[in-house]
Scaffold this motif. Structure first.
Motif, PDB file in Angstrom:
ATOM      1  N   GLY A  45       0.272   1.155  -4.128  1.00 33.98           N
ATOM      2  CA  GLY A  45       0.781   1.916  -2.986  1.00 33.98           C
ATOM      3  C   GLY A  45       2.279   1.874  -2.837  1.00 33.98           C
ATOM      4  O   GLY A  45       2.960   0.958  -3.280  1.00 33.98           O
ATOM      5  N   ASP A  46       2.796   2.936  -2.200  1.00 28.21           N
ATOM      6  CA  ASP A  46       4.227   3.116  -2.039  1.00 28.21           C
ATOM      7  C   ASP A  46       4.902   3.137  -3.418  1.00 28.21           C
ATOM      8  O   ASP A  46       5.906   2.486  -3.651  1.00 28.21           O
ATOM      9  CB  ASP A  46       4.815   2.041  -1.103  1.00 28.21           C
ATOM     10  N   GLN A  47       4.282   3.941  -4.306  1.00 25.19           N
ATOM     11  CA  GLN A  47       4.892   4.178  -5.627  1.00 25.19           C
ATOM     12  C   GLN A  47       6.171   4.975  -5.466  1.00 25.19           C
ATOM     13  O   GLN A  47       7.113   4.833  -6.238  1.00 25.19           O
ATOM     14  CB  GLN A  47       3.928   4.943  -6.530  1.00 25.19           C
ATOM     15  N   PHE A  90      -2.368   5.531  -3.484  1.00 26.34           N
ATOM     16  CA  PHE A  90      -1.242   5.681  -2.560  1.00 26.34           C
ATOM     17  C   PHE A  90      -1.307   4.721  -1.372  1.00 26.34           C
ATOM     18  O   PHE A  90      -2.344   4.154  -1.068  1.00 26.34           O
ATOM     19  CB  PHE A  90      -1.119   7.103  -2.038  1.00 26.34           C
ATOM     20  N   ASP A  91      -0.169   4.558  -0.727  1.00 27.87           N
ATOM     21  CA  ASP A  91      -0.136   3.982   0.610  1.00 27.87           C
ATOM     22  C   ASP A  91       0.664   4.945   1.474  1.00 27.87           C
ATOM     23  O   ASP A  91       0.888   6.099   1.090  1.00 27.87           O
ATOM     24  CB  ASP A  91       0.436   2.564   0.587  1.00 27.87           C
ATOM     25  N   ASP A  92       1.143   4.495   2.618  1.00 32.77           N
ATOM     26  CA  ASP A  92       1.751   5.451   3.552  1.00 32.77           C
ATOM     27  C   ASP A  92       2.999   6.144   2.998  1.00 32.77           C
ATOM     28  O   ASP A  92       3.141   7.362   3.060  1.00 32.77           O
ATOM     29  CB  ASP A  92       2.039   4.817   4.913  1.00 32.77           C
ATOM     30  N   HIS A  93       3.931   5.385   2.396  1.00 26.71           N
ATOM     31  CA  HIS A  93       5.217   5.997   2.035  1.00 26.71           C
ATOM     32  C   HIS A  93       5.114   7.058   0.942  1.00 26.71           C
ATOM     33  O   HIS A  93       6.018   7.877   0.820  1.00 26.71           O
ATOM     34  CB  HIS A  93       6.229   4.920   1.640  1.00 26.71           C
ATOM     35  N   ASP A  94       4.044   7.026   0.162  1.00 25.30           N
ATOM     36  CA  ASP A  94       3.861   8.113  -0.801  1.00 25.30           C
ATOM     37  C   ASP A  94       3.775   9.449  -0.047  1.00 25.30           C
ATOM     38  O   ASP A  94       4.020  10.498  -0.621  1.00 25.30           O
ATOM     39  CB  ASP A  94       2.582   7.900  -1.612  1.00 25.30           C
ATOM     40  N   SER A 128      -7.391   3.328   1.404  1.00 24.10           N
ATOM     41  CA  SER A 128      -7.423   2.923   2.817  1.00 24.10           C
ATOM     42  C   SER A 128      -6.392   3.705   3.634  1.00 24.10           C
ATOM     43  O   SER A 128      -5.881   3.228   4.634  1.00 24.10           O
ATOM     44  CB  SER A 128      -7.206   1.408   2.943  1.00 24.10           C
ATOM     45  N   ARG A 129      -6.106   4.941   3.225  1.00 23.07           N
ATOM     46  CA  ARG A 129      -5.128   5.784   3.934  1.00 23.07           C
ATOM     47  C   ARG A 129      -5.710   7.127   4.354  1.00 23.07           C
ATOM     48  O   ARG A 129      -5.536   7.550   5.481  1.00 23.07           O
ATOM     49  CB  ARG A 129      -3.923   6.060   3.035  1.00 23.07           C
ATOM     50  N   ALA A 130      -6.325   7.810   3.360  1.00 23.14           N
ATOM     51  CA  ALA A 130      -6.708   9.208   3.617  1.00 23.14           C
ATOM     52  C   ALA A 130      -8.180   9.354   3.969  1.00 23.14           C
ATOM     53  O   ALA A 130      -8.607  10.431   4.355  1.00 23.14           O
ATOM     54  CB  ALA A 130      -6.380  10.070   2.398  1.00 23.14           C
ATOM     55  N   GLY A 190      -1.287  -4.932  -0.958  1.00 23.65           N
ATOM     56  CA  GLY A 190       0.178  -4.890  -0.931  1.00 23.65           C
ATOM     57  C   GLY A 190       0.696  -4.497   0.439  1.00 23.65           C
ATOM     58  O   GLY A 190       0.277  -5.038   1.449  1.00 23.65           O
ATOM     59  N   ASP A 191       1.646  -3.617   0.488  1.00 26.42           N
ATOM     60  CA  ASP A 191       2.177  -2.949   1.682  1.00 26.42           C
ATOM     61  C   ASP A 191       3.131  -3.751   2.556  1.00 26.42           C
ATOM     62  O   ASP A 191       4.049  -3.188   3.130  1.00 26.42           O
ATOM     63  CB  ASP A 191       1.031  -2.416   2.567  1.00 26.42           C
ATOM     64  N   ILE A 192       2.927  -5.057   2.732  1.00 22.60           N
ATOM     65  CA  ILE A 192       3.561  -5.715   3.876  1.00 22.60           C
ATOM     66  C   ILE A 192       4.841  -6.491   3.530  1.00 22.60           C
ATOM     67  O   ILE A 192       5.346  -7.248   4.347  1.00 22.60           O
ATOM     68  CB  ILE A 192       2.553  -6.627   4.623  1.00 22.60           C
TER      69      ILE A 192
HETATM   70 FE   FE2 Z   1       2.926   0.847   2.954  1.00 24.81          FE
END
Ligand code: FE2
Length: 541
Positions: free
Chosen positions: A149-151, A211-215, A312-314, A426-428
């Motif tokens: 995530g956040d690639q 993906f995560d949010d920033h993608d 866990s995003r979309a 990841g993410d945090i």
């Molecule tokens: Fe994130």
């Protein structure tokens, strides 16, 4: 002459097959190891995913990429090793993973830590990893690189991408210097994956990603209120279409096995279309409106071990009454796969399930107040707090948290269940290992590896250290109690130190158990790749 724009990216490799992805600057036939694929076109850009079959197991194939029969990769003056495809055989599964990789030049001031320069993202752990791999014995290379995530950062582009955006449009209008559409996304991906060492790494190790949010955007799908507000803007529609269509092309299709690609109707239709832009836009629109129409989650078998990577995003359900991290169709898919026999079960989710205890309680408290535990005014305030402080990990979706815990506990408790269960996330922007208390012999761990390249604001770091310590934990506990929540019956402990430096993690799963190594990146010279140092080494089972 037709040329490569990006890639080759090796996306899949098992015992006898592999896939290689490329972007080219014109329509052509792409050849790799005797296999060929015609490019498909999306909004004027050209891509191909070459499926290579009938390979021998446990074999290393050096490969070239030919466009319309002419070799374009590696170029004649290439000073890195030729890319290879290594098919798997029986044996260990070695997965290197990480998340949150901001793009910025690999030189000062961007390689400096944030406390030395506000522009600094520190050294890039992925580049450092690639650099070390070049001199390492290929037997020590991972079987899979998993990007959690956040690639890419659509909401926080690099100086190069921001300059590109400024040339194209008036940035005084929203979304300003953030990515606006598909065309700008193509630039973002190119920038993130074109630096020589990373391009080499992605050509030589199969890479899977979610993906995560920033993608897409910070806090993507945090709540229904957030979604309603952003849908009311006049720039969001194009951004979400660009985000999902580019994700499908650059990240998603390569996650699929050759068999899954054959069975994927959309992929087959895209390949047959003259320009699949409208088709993919319509698909993205539907996927955004109704998450059950698309599945971004995927799984990989690595010998006897099973990796399931969960979106866990979309796939979230956002209406407050039914709020859940995954929709029902996604849950059933995940539960069925997790019940299949395997030696080691690994579940990737961009967002951690086991958060620091104080954040866990804070997210539960916030969710309870948003749902009306303290009345309507407090609910509106709590929604704002949720968005301002990113209270959106698994505990902020209590139904999803409990179902995920039940899933891993069930897997660990089954008599024919796996020998270990490990969550990867990841993410945090800090890394650590937790162990869940389970009434079974099978150990359940969570490894968080984040970031590969991001900076942590020194002030935030201080606040965090107080927040996760005993005072923060006590305050969060009291808040949860005041919102009517009893102590959680689920228990877990942090079993490693906490890492704030940029890092990558490597899991080795074999007949003896699961072994973890997390390495942090350190810039020892002002220019050139950083050095990796072992920060956590731990046998998880
Ligand atoms: Fe994130």
């Amino acid at each position: 002459m037709v040329d490569l724009v990006l890639g080759p990216l090796q996306r899949f490799a098992d015992d006898t097959s592999a896939t290689v992805w490329v972007e080219t600057d014109a329509p052509c036939e792409v050849g790799v190891l005797g296999a060929t694929a015609r490019t498909f076109c999306v909004h004027g850009h050209h891509y191909a995913l070459v499926e290579i079959a009938d390979l021998d197991p446990t074999t290393t194939y050096t490969y070239e990429v030919a466009l319309d029969g002419a070799r374009v990769w590696p170029p004649a003056d290439y000073d890195l090793p030729a890319p290879v495809i290594r098919t798997r055989g029986e044996g260990d599964a070695v997965i290197t993973f990480g998340s949150c990789r901001g793009a910025a030049p690999l030189e000062p001031p961007w390689t400096l830590e944030r406390d030395r320069d506000a522009r600094g993202l520190g050294p890039d752990a992925l580049t450092a990893y690639a650099h070390r791999m070049i001199d390492a014995d290929a037997r020590d290379w991972p079987d899979l690189l998993l990007l959690l995530g956040d690639q890419v950062y659509a909401d926080d582009a690099s100086p190069g991408t921001r300059a590109f955006i400024r040339q194209r449009r008036d940035t005084s209008e929203p979304p300003g210097e953030e990515i606006a559409n598909f065309e700008e996304y193509t630039h973002l991906y190119r920038e993130s994956w074109s630096t020589p060492l990373v391009r080499w790494l992605l050509s030589t190790v199969p890479v899977a990603m979610i993906f995560d949010d920033h993608d897409v955007i910070d806090d993507w799908n945090i709540s229904q209120r957030w979604l309603d507000d952003i849908r009311a803007t006049d720039w969001w529609h194009e951004r979400i279409l660009g985000g999902l269509v580019s994700y499908w092309i650059y990240q998603h299709v390569g996650n699929l096995s050759p068999k899954a690609l054959t069975d994927d109707d959309l992929y087959q239709q895209v390949r047959a279309a003259h320009d699949a832009g409208d088709m993919l836009d319509a698909f993205a629109e539907a996927a955004d409106r109704d998450p059950e129409t698309a599945r971004w989650s995927f799984n990989r078998r690595l010998g006897d071990d099973h990796l399931i990577v969960v979106d866990s995003r979309a796939a979230r359900v956002l209406t407050e009454e039914r709020r859940d991290m995954l929709d029902d169709v996604e849950w059933r898919w995940l539960e069925d796969l997790a019940a299949e026999p395997c030696r080691h079960l690994l579940i990737g989710t961009s967002l951690p399930v086991l958060m620091p205890h104080s954040v866990h309680d804070l997210e539960r408290w916030n969710q309870q107040v948003v749902r009306g535990a303290w009345g309507r005014r407090a609910a509106r305030w709590a929604e704002q707090v949720r968005q301002d402080y990113d209270l959106e990990h698994w505990p902020a979706f209590p139904r999803g948290f409990e179902r995920m815990i039940r899933l891993v506990v069930d897997a660990a408790s089954r008599s024919d269940g796996p020998e270990t269960v490990t969550l990867l996330s990841g993410d945090i922007h800090h890394g650590y290992v937790s162990r869940l208390h389970v009434d079974a012999d099978t150990p359940v761990h969570q490894v968080v590896a984040s970031p590969m390249r991001q900076s942590v604001d020194p002030m935030l770091l201080k606040a965090y250290q107080v927040g996760v310590g005993p005072p923060g934990r006590a305050v969060a506990r009291v808040l949860a109690r005041l919102a009517g929540l009893g102590p959680s019956a689920i228990r877990w402990d942090r079993v490693s130190r906490t890492l704030f430096d940029n890092h990558v993690a490597t899991i080795t799963a074999d007949a003896r158990g699961v072994y973890l190594r997390i390495e942090t990146a350190h810039q020892t010279r002002s220019h050139g790749p950083a050095e990796l140092r072992r920060a956590i080494t731990q046998r998880l089972a």
